[in-house]
Design a protein around this motif. Structure first.
Motif, PDB file in Angstrom:
ATOM      1  N   SER A  60       1.049  -1.401  -0.154  1.00 28.22           N
ATOM      2  CA  SER A  60       0.202   0.401  -0.048  1.00 28.22           C
ATOM      3  C   SER A  60       0.842   1.424   0.034  1.00 28.22           C
ATOM      4  O   SER A  60       0.588   1.982  -0.788  1.00 28.22           O
ATOM      5  CB  SER A  60      -1.488   0.104   1.440  1.00 28.22           C
ATOM      6  OG  SER A  60      -1.654  -1.591   1.276  1.00 28.22           O
ATOM      7  N   PHE A  61       2.060   1.181   1.032  1.00 29.95           N
ATOM      8  CA  PHE A  61       2.883   2.464   0.997  1.00 29.95           C
ATOM      9  C   PHE A  61       3.419   2.799  -0.719  1.00 29.95           C
ATOM     10  O   PHE A  61       3.568   3.880  -0.999  1.00 29.95           O
ATOM     11  CB  PHE A  61       3.386   2.156   1.627  1.00 29.95           C
ATOM     12  CG  PHE A  61       4.737   2.887   2.126  1.00 29.95           C
ATOM     13  CD1 PHE A  61       4.937   4.303   2.378  1.00 29.95           C
ATOM     14  CD2 PHE A  61       6.663   3.025   1.474  1.00 29.95           C
ATOM     15  CE1 PHE A  61       5.463   5.322   2.233  1.00 29.95           C
ATOM     16  CE2 PHE A  61       7.238   3.858   1.284  1.00 29.95           C
ATOM     17  CZ  PHE A  61       6.570   4.928   2.217  1.00 29.95           C
ATOM     18  N   GLY A  62       3.638   1.765  -1.088  1.00 31.00           N
ATOM     19  CA  GLY A  62       4.704   1.836  -2.897  1.00 31.00           C
ATOM     20  C   GLY A  62       3.246   2.074  -3.361  1.00 31.00           C
ATOM     21  O   GLY A  62       3.822   3.246  -4.911  1.00 31.00           O
ATOM     22  N   ALA A  63       2.058   2.474  -3.426  1.00 26.29           N
ATOM     23  CA  ALA A  63       0.965   2.281  -4.599  1.00 26.29           C
ATOM     24  C   ALA A  63       0.530   3.803  -4.207  1.00 26.29           C
ATOM     25  O   ALA A  63       0.601   4.522  -5.211  1.00 26.29           O
ATOM     26  CB  ALA A  63       0.263   1.776  -4.135  1.00 26.29           C
ATOM     27  N   THR A  65       3.230   5.761  -2.808  1.00 29.38           N
ATOM     28  CA  THR A  65       4.053   6.745  -3.361  1.00 29.38           C
ATOM     29  C   THR A  65       3.603   7.026  -5.127  1.00 29.38           C
ATOM     30  O   THR A  65       3.853   7.857  -4.912  1.00 29.38           O
ATOM     31  CB  THR A  65       5.051   5.821  -3.186  1.00 29.38           C
ATOM     32  OG1 THR A  65       5.432   5.462  -1.733  1.00 29.38           O
ATOM     33  CG2 THR A  65       6.882   6.515  -3.490  1.00 29.38           C
ATOM     34  N   ALA A  66       3.442   5.843  -5.638  1.00 26.64           N
ATOM     35  CA  ALA A  66       3.636   6.150  -7.056  1.00 26.64           C
ATOM     36  C   ALA A  66       3.231   6.732  -7.275  1.00 26.64           C
ATOM     37  O   ALA A  66       2.813   7.889  -8.349  1.00 26.64           O
ATOM     38  CB  ALA A  66       3.318   4.482  -7.418  1.00 26.64           C
ATOM     39  N   VAL A  67       1.339   7.023  -6.226  1.00 33.76           N
ATOM     40  CA  VAL A  67      -0.122   7.764  -7.329  1.00 33.76           C
ATOM     41  C   VAL A  67       0.757   9.815  -6.732  1.00 33.76           C
ATOM     42  O   VAL A  67      -0.433  10.249  -7.525  1.00 33.76           O
ATOM     43  CB  VAL A  67      -0.969   7.501  -7.099  1.00 33.76           C
ATOM     44  CG1 VAL A  67      -0.904   6.051  -7.562  1.00 33.76           C
ATOM     45  CG2 VAL A  67      -1.540   6.771  -5.245  1.00 33.76           C
ATOM     46  N   LEU A  68       0.779   9.265  -5.229  1.00 32.32           N
ATOM     47  CA  LEU A  68       0.713  11.047  -5.378  1.00 32.32           C
ATOM     48  C   LEU A  68       2.009  12.006  -4.650  1.00 32.32           C
ATOM     49  O   LEU A  68       1.360  13.138  -5.309  1.00 32.32           O
ATOM     50  CB  LEU A  68       0.350  10.450  -3.250  1.00 32.32           C
ATOM     51  CG  LEU A  68       0.898  11.388  -2.152  1.00 32.32           C
ATOM     52  CD1 LEU A  68      -1.112  12.543  -2.701  1.00 32.32           C
ATOM     53  CD2 LEU A  68       0.506  11.670  -0.594  1.00 32.32           C
ATOM     54  N   GLY A 143      -7.356   0.832  -4.239  1.00 34.14           N
ATOM     55  CA  GLY A 143      -7.560   1.908  -3.231  1.00 34.14           C
ATOM     56  C   GLY A 143      -6.692   2.822  -4.120  1.00 34.14           C
ATOM     57  O   GLY A 143      -7.033   3.667  -3.495  1.00 34.14           O
ATOM     58  N   SER A 144      -5.632   2.794  -4.402  1.00 36.17           N
ATOM     59  CA  SER A 144      -4.849   3.837  -4.687  1.00 36.17           C
ATOM     60  C   SER A 144      -5.387   5.198  -5.662  1.00 36.17           C
ATOM     61  O   SER A 144      -5.191   6.123  -6.057  1.00 36.17           O
ATOM     62  CB  SER A 144      -3.812   2.982  -5.290  1.00 36.17           C
ATOM     63  OG  SER A 144      -3.977   3.135  -6.974  1.00 36.17           O
ATOM     64  N   LEU A 145      -6.463   4.869  -6.489  1.00 41.49           N
ATOM     65  CA  LEU A 145      -7.450   5.615  -7.112  1.00 41.49           C
ATOM     66  C   LEU A 145      -7.395   7.359  -5.975  1.00 41.49           C
ATOM     67  O   LEU A 145      -7.825   7.960  -6.628  1.00 41.49           O
ATOM     68  CB  LEU A 145      -8.449   4.856  -7.674  1.00 41.49           C
ATOM     69  CG  LEU A 145      -8.246   4.215  -8.896  1.00 41.49           C
ATOM     70  CD1 LEU A 145     -10.097   3.588  -8.769  1.00 41.49           C
ATOM     71  CD2 LEU A 145      -7.752   4.368  -9.651  1.00 41.49           C
ATOM     72  N   VAL A 146      -8.084   6.563  -4.635  1.00 46.83           N
ATOM     73  CA  VAL A 146      -8.307   7.679  -4.244  1.00 46.83           C
ATOM     74  C   VAL A 146      -7.251   9.019  -4.284  1.00 46.83           C
ATOM     75  O   VAL A 146      -6.985   9.926  -3.812  1.00 46.83           O
ATOM     76  CB  VAL A 146      -8.722   7.481  -2.298  1.00 46.83           C
ATOM     77  CG1 VAL A 146      -8.317   8.219  -1.818  1.00 46.83           C
ATOM     78  CG2 VAL A 146      -9.606   6.030  -2.886  1.00 46.83           C
ATOM     79  N   PHE A 147      -5.493   8.382  -3.689  1.00 49.62           N
ATOM     80  CA  PHE A 147      -4.471   8.803  -3.557  1.00 49.62           C
ATOM     81  C   PHE A 147      -4.033   9.558  -4.681  1.00 49.62           C
ATOM     82  O   PHE A 147      -3.452  10.672  -4.841  1.00 49.62           O
ATOM     83  CB  PHE A 147      -3.525   7.952  -2.666  1.00 49.62           C
ATOM     84  CG  PHE A 147      -3.887   7.657  -1.494  1.00 49.62           C
ATOM     85  CD1 PHE A 147      -4.022   8.132   0.421  1.00 49.62           C
ATOM     86  CD2 PHE A 147      -4.225   6.206  -1.064  1.00 49.62           C
ATOM     87  CE1 PHE A 147      -4.367   7.959   0.865  1.00 49.62           C
ATOM     88  CE2 PHE A 147      -5.389   5.555  -0.343  1.00 49.62           C
ATOM     89  CZ  PHE A 147      -5.031   6.276   0.600  1.00 49.62           C
ATOM     90  N   ALA A 148      -4.737   8.528  -6.129  1.00 47.83           N
ATOM     91  CA  ALA A 148      -4.061   9.347  -6.996  1.00 47.83           C
ATOM     92  C   ALA A 148      -4.854  11.049  -7.265  1.00 47.83           C
ATOM     93  O   ALA A 148      -4.897  11.419  -7.794  1.00 47.83           O
ATOM     94  CB  ALA A 148      -4.530   8.226  -8.007  1.00 47.83           C
TER      95      ALA A 148
END
Length: 246
Positions: A60-63, A65-68, A143-148
């Motif tokens: 989750s931390f890696g995802a 990092t990538a999107v945010l 879930g990474s879409l939220v942080f994107a």
């Protein structure tokens, strides 16, 4: 819009520094944290060993990092260089730009997630059923879409000079307080009460539920959905506001 998405993905994959921090960095952290962890000790408040707990946490931390990190800085710099202004002269609608940024950022999270899983399986002998690996990949990616969306919003709030420190504060704050670095059960009770409403806490909760063989909790899904609506709506509003200024 599909052309813009392809362009964004290509640009990201060519950025070696970005790929290192978003793909290799979380895996290295996992190895460091899990190297001395007992395979039998459980994290307080969960039925997970430290090794299993940090599989989801670091993926989750890696995802995140990538999107945010990728979205916020890139958009702020594009605004300063006039790239966004040039796109407004094309037929691309405002929502198309925002959705392209969110979508392209989410695509590059898959390597971040998969590499952490491979490292955990090979180096620490972490084992789950096939459906759990697939479900974990799916919920962490979704879930990474939220942080994107949050990254897009930050890119429109901050200037090119200020975007990095602002993003770093939010990035580390959400990671630490949301339980991606330390289990929130180790926090004082008042801080746990705050952490349970953060998007990163709900984000990690999706995968942790699957690890113990359950479906994600409705509360976690609802929290992430609300945050996505807020972040994506804010990003779209900021884009339109920036358009009116131009």
């Amino acid at each position: 819009m599909s052309t813009l998405v392809k362009l964004e993905i290509t640009r990201t994959l060519r950025n070696k520094k970005f790929m290192f921090f978003s793909i290799l960095y979380p895996s290295m952290l996992y190895l460091i944290i899990a190297s001395g962890a007992s395979s039998s000790d459980k994290v307080d408040g969960t039925n997970l060993t430290l090794q299993n707990f940090y599989v989801v946490a670091m993926a989750s931390f890696g995802a995140l990092t990538a999107v945010l990190m990728g979205n916020s800085e890139r958009i702020a710099k594009e605004r300063e260089k006039g790239w966004v202004r040039q796109l407004r002269l094309t037929s691309l609608p405002g929502r198309g730009y925002v959705l392209a940024k969110i979508g392209s950022a989410a695509v590059v999270t898959l390597p971040c997630i998969v590499v952490v899983f491979i490292v955990a399986a090979l180096a620490k002998d972490v084992r789950f059923d096939a459906w759990q690996w697939l479900a974990l990949t799916g919920v962490i990616w979704a879930g990474s879409l939220v942080f994107a969306a949050l990254g897009v919003a930050i890119g429109y709030i901050a200037s090119g000079d200020a975007v990095r420190p602002i993003t770093m504060i939010i990035y580390f704050g959400l990671s630490i307080l949301g339980g991606l670095w330390l289990p929130t059960t180790s926090f004082p009770q008042w801080l746990q009460n705050i952490a349970e409403w953060l998007p990163t806490h709900a984000y990690a909760g999706l995968g942790q539920a699957i690890e113990v063989g359950n479906a994600p909790h409705i509360k976690d899904v609802a929290i992430l959905f609300v945050y996505f609506v807020i972040f994506a709506g804010g990003a779209a509003w900021l884009y339109r506001k920036d358009t009116l200024k131009a």
